[in-house]
Write an enzyme that holds these catalytic residues in place. Sequence first.
Site, PDB file in Angstrom:
ATOM      1  N   SER B  12      26.945  18.691  24.639  1.00 20.45           N
ATOM      2  CA  SER B  12      25.743  18.505  25.145  1.00 20.45           C
ATOM      3  C   SER B  12      26.108  18.204  26.777  1.00 20.45           C
ATOM      4  CB  SER B  12      24.981  17.452  24.391  1.00 20.45           C
ATOM      5  OG  SER B  12      23.583  17.530  24.857  1.00 20.45           O
ATOM      6  N   HIS B  39      23.756  21.984  23.183  1.00 25.61           N
ATOM      7  CA  HIS B  39      22.511  21.765  23.386  1.00 25.61           C
ATOM      8  C   HIS B  39      21.737  22.531  24.632  1.00 25.61           C
ATOM      9  CE1 HIS B  39      22.798  17.835  21.239  1.00 25.61           C
ATOM     10  NE2 HIS B  39      22.649  18.724  20.237  1.00 25.61           N
ATOM     11  N   ASP B 133      23.984  13.383  18.361  1.00 19.24           N
ATOM     12  CA  ASP B 133      24.148  14.546  17.507  1.00 19.24           C
ATOM     13  C   ASP B 133      25.613  14.584  17.311  1.00 19.24           C
ATOM     14  OD1 ASP B 133      23.271  16.735  16.067  1.00 19.24           O
ATOM     15  OD2 ASP B 133      23.025  18.118  17.840  1.00 19.24           O
TER      16      ASP B 133
END
Lengths: 275, 188
Positions: B12, B39, B133
């Site tokens: 991310s 992401h 996540d």
Amino acid sequence: MMNLTQITNGEIDELISLIRHNYGYDFGDYARASFQRRVLRCMDQAGIRSFFDLKYELTNDQTFFNWFLQNLTVNVTEMFRDPMFYKSLRTTIIPILASYPTIKIWHAGCATGEEVLSMAILLQEAGLLERSRLYGTDLNPANLERARQGIVPMQYMKDYTYNYIQSGGKNDFSTYYTARYDHAIFNKELRRNIVFSQHNLVTDQVFNEFQLVCCRNVLIYFNRQLQNQVCRLLTDSLAPLGYLAIGMKESLIFTDVRQQFDVTDSVCRIYRRKT
Amino acid sequence: MAPFDIIAIGGSAGSIPIVSELLEALPSTFQYAVIIVLHRLRNVYSEMNRVLTTSDKGTYVHEPDDKEVIQPNSIYLAPQNYHLLIEADRCFSLDYSELVNYSRPSIDVTFESLASVYGSRVLAVLLSGANDDGALGMEAILSNGGQAIVQDPATAAYAAMPRAALERNPTALVLSPDGIIKFLSITT
């Protein structure tokens, strides 16, 4: 999501056959990976711990089944998702549709109708909404009920306005709806030529002939065999030289109908039926 | 035989430069498939696959279509605005359902799916990021016999994601970006 509850492939088979037998919906050829995820998600949300309990509830409680069906299928949708697709519609497809006396468009698997509303806005801006008929269908009655209301949660309107502008929209997006508390209600005039009705792509047949069929991000939930079957239905629903739009990561390559189409926009996955 | 069929990389905020370096370090003969889940912004035209593709070494990064079959010696990037799942017959399935951990694609979703299909044949690598996540997905991979590497939080631009993964998976290998590069460069 909880990944601790496990469910075997054999149990999924059993579940599918229970639903088919008791309620007539056939999920046998849905893509297993996402279907299994949905089942686990439903169990998690309903606080059901075992497969046995799930079967028990589904067998004995119609209300629970209705809830389960609503949550089993993916109902996520956005207005003007993939703005470049809508831009392509504006510049390439709609000018050609304009030559028809009546324009008939089918949104197959429309969920709560946000893409149908987006299309109505494009047609309105092209001066064509008056002679257009838009059909939004979904297998899920609860989705259609929401779609008919033309109501969208206010929290998404910022994103949708951004998407609308990216798609080449020149108007003030807020003129299309009225904000009420935490919801936006889209104008009635925009929705006057839209019909929402139930249709199951797996079990139902052709019901009309269209100049444009949009079935975006629906095929991804099916396995290859069912994708093939549904693509045949979509093709048979198109007038000669009609357009088919699928999701930007979906493909006709694995289907029998691929030779019946020319590629109009390879990035946005818009195809034109040859004859 | 290669120890893995799949190397799955999740990242991310702050991870993209490291992903680029990792891809460049891959031996050209690697026999596994690499699946990258980042992401990214939704509804914005993106050429991330081109950004990550390095022409000189021929590391071609490809965003798969739905139901595309996973091939060895290939690098895949999860398409924006979809979850990326894997079917039992080892093809990709895309999914446009609700965000998970505020993300679509979600790293957890892909990791969990890989765990159930590939079992011990998966290596998960989790890099810098600002949410949690990947932690649950890594747990699924480890409990199905796969292996896991977490970027040393001290070396991450955003430490929250590797830290959350380590809290949940204390047995994962902790490596600096250079350590991960060395690990991958000797894995064919």
